[in-house]
Scaffold this motif. Structure first.
Motif, short mmCIF file in Angstrom:
data_model
loop_
_atom_site.label_atom_id
_atom_site.label_comp_id
_atom_site.label_asym_id
_atom_site.label_seq_id
_atom_site.Cartn_x
_atom_site.Cartn_y
_atom_site.Cartn_z
N GLU A 1 28.15 12.23 -12.47
CA GLU A 1 27.28 13.04 -11.61
C GLU A 1 26.22 12.21 -10.89
OE1 GLU A 1 27.96 13.55 -14.86
OE2 GLU A 1 26.17 14.26 -15.96
N ASP A 2 26.12 10.92 -11.19
CA ASP A 2 25.25 10.02 -10.44
C ASP A 2 25.91 9.53 -9.15
OD1 ASP A 2 24.27 8.63 -13.59
OD2 ASP A 2 23.10 10.03 -12.35
N THR A 3 27.16 9.85 -8.97
CA THR A 3 27.88 9.43 -7.77
C THR A 3 27.22 9.99 -6.52
OG1 THR A 3 29.98 9.20 -8.91
CG2 THR A 3 30.07 9.63 -6.53
N GLY A 4 27.09 9.14 -5.52
CA GLY A 4 26.52 9.56 -4.25
C GLY A 4 26.09 8.38 -3.41
N VAL A 5 25.51 8.69 -2.29
CA VAL A 5 24.93 7.65 -1.43
C VAL A 5 23.44 7.59 -1.73
CG1 VAL A 5 24.56 6.83 0.91
CG2 VAL A 5 26.66 8.07 0.33
N TYR A 6 22.97 6.40 -2.02
CA TYR A 6 21.57 6.18 -2.40
C TYR A 6 20.81 5.57 -1.22
CZ TYR A 6 22.49 7.34 -7.25
OH TYR A 6 22.81 8.01 -8.41
N ASN B 1 7.68 8.02 -11.08
CA ASN B 1 8.14 9.36 -11.37
C ASN B 1 9.64 9.41 -11.15
OD1 ASN B 1 5.82 11.34 -11.92
ND2 ASN B 1 5.07 10.18 -10.16
N TYR B 2 10.30 10.25 -11.96
CA TYR B 2 11.76 10.37 -11.90
C TYR B 2 12.18 11.83 -11.93
CZ TYR B 2 11.46 5.49 -13.37
OH TYR B 2 11.16 4.15 -13.45
N THR B 3 13.29 12.12 -11.28
CA THR B 3 13.86 13.43 -11.46
C THR B 3 14.40 13.53 -12.89
OG1 THR B 3 15.31 15.06 -10.44
CG2 THR B 3 16.19 12.84 -10.67
N GLU C 1 18.38 14.30 -2.48
CA GLU C 1 17.33 14.58 -3.45
C GLU C 1 16.56 13.31 -3.80
OE1 GLU C 1 18.48 15.64 -7.43
OE2 GLU C 1 20.19 14.27 -7.46
N LEU C 2 15.30 13.50 -4.12
CA LEU C 2 14.48 12.38 -4.58
C LEU C 2 14.84 12.05 -6.02
CD1 LEU C 2 12.05 10.45 -4.18
CD2 LEU C 2 10.59 12.31 -4.99
N VAL C 3 15.12 10.78 -6.28
CA VAL C 3 15.53 10.34 -7.61
C VAL C 3 14.38 9.66 -8.34
CG1 VAL C 3 17.05 8.75 -8.85
CG2 VAL C 3 17.94 10.08 -6.93
N ALA C 4 13.67 8.77 -7.64
CA ALA C 4 12.61 8.00 -8.29
C ALA C 4 11.58 7.60 -7.25
CB ALA C 4 13.18 6.76 -8.97
N ILE D 1 0.81 -1.22 0.00
CA ILE D 1 0.00 0.00 0.00
C ILE D 1 0.85 1.27 0.00
CG2 ILE D 1 -1.86 -1.20 1.22
CD1 ILE D 1 -1.16 0.50 3.69
N HIS D 2 2.15 1.11 0.15
CA HIS D 2 3.01 2.28 0.32
C HIS D 2 3.74 2.70 -0.94
CE1 HIS D 2 2.61 2.81 4.64
NE2 HIS D 2 2.68 1.51 4.76
N THR D 3 3.85 4.01 -1.12
CA THR D 3 4.76 4.57 -2.11
C THR D 3 6.19 4.42 -1.60
OG1 THR D 3 3.15 6.16 -2.94
CG2 THR D 3 5.47 6.72 -3.21
N MET D 4 7.05 4.01 -2.50
CA MET D 4 8.46 3.81 -2.15
C MET D 4 9.33 4.75 -2.97
SD MET D 4 8.32 1.44 0.15
CE MET D 4 10.08 1.14 0.32
N ASP D 5 10.36 5.27 -2.34
CA ASP D 5 11.25 6.24 -2.98
C ASP D 5 12.69 5.75 -2.96
OD1 ASP D 5 9.57 9.08 -1.43
OD2 ASP D 5 9.12 8.01 -3.28
N TRP D 6 13.42 6.20 -3.98
CA TRP D 6 14.88 6.16 -3.98
C TRP D 6 15.37 7.61 -3.99
CZ3 TRP D 6 18.01 2.25 -2.93
CH2 TRP D 6 17.56 0.94 -3.12
N ASN D 7 16.32 7.87 -3.11
CA ASN D 7 16.90 9.19 -2.97
C ASN D 7 18.42 9.07 -3.09
OD1 ASN D 7 14.35 10.55 -1.41
ND2 ASN D 7 14.72 8.47 -0.68
N ARG D 8 19.09 10.18 -3.31
CA ARG D 8 20.55 10.15 -3.30
C ARG D 8 21.09 11.45 -2.73
NH1 ARG D 8 21.72 10.41 -9.81
NH2 ARG D 8 21.11 12.61 -10.11
#
Length: 115
Positions: free
Chosen positions: A88-93, A58-60, A46-49, A31-38
């Motif tokens: 530029e995708d480098t980061g902690v997700y 939805n995607y950035t 920031e929210l990625v997806a 039932i929950h929306t799930m997010d990936w952030n980095r």
């Protein structure tokens, strides 16, 4: 107790691919929306997806056409497939879920895109 446990990530050359996974427990996952952030070095998180309970995504703008978020409700898993990675995708997700007005986070996974 809500838990989000991530796996995947690592070092990849530009143009390469990685897949991140996030296993959720302690919630009615379907039932929950799930997010990936980095969070890139020196920048705010920031929210990625995002994927909602119906599977709508939805995607950035910076990752559209390269990243794909998906979910497996039978396994309580959410994934982030990352293709054509750029430095530029480098980061902690982080995967995350908003439950009862509180946001829960995974432990974070380092993604480094470098030649």
């Amino acid at each position: 107790q809500v838990r989000l446990v991530q796996s995947g990530g690592g070092l990849v050359q530009p143009g390469g691919s990685l897949r991140l996974s996030c296993a959720a427990s302690g919630i009615t996952f379907k039932i929950h929306t799930m997010d990936w952030n980095r969070q890139a070095p020196g920048k705010q998180r920031e929210l990625v997806a995002r994927i909602d309970s119906r599977g709508s995504t939805n995607y950035t703008d910076s990752v559209k056409g390269r990243f794909t978020i998906s979910r497996d409700n039978a396994r309580n898993m959410v994934y982030l497939q990352m293709n054509n990675l750029k430095p530029e995708d480098t980061g902690v997700y982080y995967c995350s879920v908003d439950r009862a007005a509180r946001v829960y986070w995974g432990q974070g996974t380092q993604v480094t895109v470098s030649s």
